[in-house]
Design an enzyme around this catalytic site. Structure first.
Site, short mmCIF file in Angstrom:
data_model
loop_
_atom_site.label_atom_id
_atom_site.label_comp_id
_atom_site.label_asym_id
_atom_site.label_seq_id
_atom_site.Cartn_x
_atom_site.Cartn_y
_atom_site.Cartn_z
N SER A 31 -8.87 -35.06 9.51
CA SER A 31 -8.85 -36.65 8.63
C SER A 31 -9.04 -36.69 7.37
O SER A 31 -8.23 -37.43 6.29
CB SER A 31 -9.64 -37.55 9.37
OG SER A 31 -11.02 -37.33 9.33
N GLU A 108 -8.00 -21.92 8.00
CA GLU A 108 -8.60 -22.29 7.18
C GLU A 108 -9.42 -21.41 6.44
O GLU A 108 -9.42 -21.43 5.01
CB GLU A 108 -9.68 -23.69 7.44
CG GLU A 108 -8.86 -24.91 7.86
CD GLU A 108 -10.06 -26.04 8.43
OE1 GLU A 108 -9.57 -27.12 8.44
OE2 GLU A 108 -11.07 -25.67 8.90
#
Length: 230
Positions: A31, A108
């Site tokens: 988010s 990531e």
């Protein structure tokens, strides 16, 4: 008082200012990272910023494409100028991190390990004195024999549960692996635990990011705070 989303937006805007034309930029997942992708797209439209993004998940790639951000794979752009991402916990001083609530910890880590700088953006609630204080450590595991892997991981001193979707099905990563969410409590030696997890049969990757972040931009009620490794 600013909401959590407003604080994330403020941190994202500050991080987006670090990007210069011609850069290759790792785009995080989650988010908070989504706010950074949006802020970079705004700079493209308003300022003519030109850069190439390397996304850390299919979700981020979809958002970036919808905003007109040119993308490349890690194979096409193996060296990045910087990466921008969020974190679940940020250990003050070391800038060691827990990441992976968004389910993209493997990609990531691959992308961000290839970046000259990793800028973490977060609201002030993510700062902790010791990793593991509030969040579990996500551990990505192969699906085959996952219960055996869970037992091996729990032997390191945690309570582990299989992450599930809202429908109750096992959560699948982009690489079609499972995630174990592992409650260790405050972690005295994150680097040692990272080595132990990495050496556990069945573990693909873990959400401890040790010594990778170069800077953390923290938005709180009193403004923006920048943390660096001490």
């Amino acid at each position: 008082m600013a909401s959590a989303d407003e604080l994330k937006q403020a941190a994202a805007q500050a991080a987006a200012q670090k990007v210069q034309s011609g850069m290759v930029v790792g785009l995080g997942t989650g988010s908070t990272a989504a706010f950074a992708v949006g802020a970079l797209a705004q700079r493209m439209q308003k300022e003519g910023l030109q850069f190439i993004g390397v996304p850390t998940s299919e979700r981020t790639a979809e958002q970036a494409r919808s905003l007109g951000i040119p993308l490349a794979t890690l194979e096409e752009q193996p060296r990045l100028d910087l990466a921008i991402d969020g974190a679940d916990e940020i250990e003050v001083g070391s800038l060691n991190l827990i990441k992976g609530a968004g389910g993209a910890l493997l990609r990531e880590k691959l992308v961000e390990a290839s970046a000259a700088e990793l800028i973490i953006i977060a609201d002030a609630s993510k700062k902790v004195a010791h990793l593991g204080t509030r969040f579990p450590v996500p551990v990505e595991v192969v699906r085959f024999g996952w219960k055996t892997t869970l037992a091996r991981v729990e032997a390191l001193g945690c309570q582990a549960v299989l992450r599930r979707t809202a429908e109750g099905d096992p959560y699948l990563t982009d690489e079609q692996h499972y995630i174990l969410d592992c409650q260790f409590g405050p972690i005295a030696n994150p680097a040692k635990l990272a080595e132990q997890l990495k050496g556990t049969v069945g573990v693909v990757e873990h959400g401890l990011f040790i010594g990778m972040a170069t800077e953390a931009i923290i938005a709180g009620p009193e403004g923006i705070e920048t943390l660096r490794q001490s």
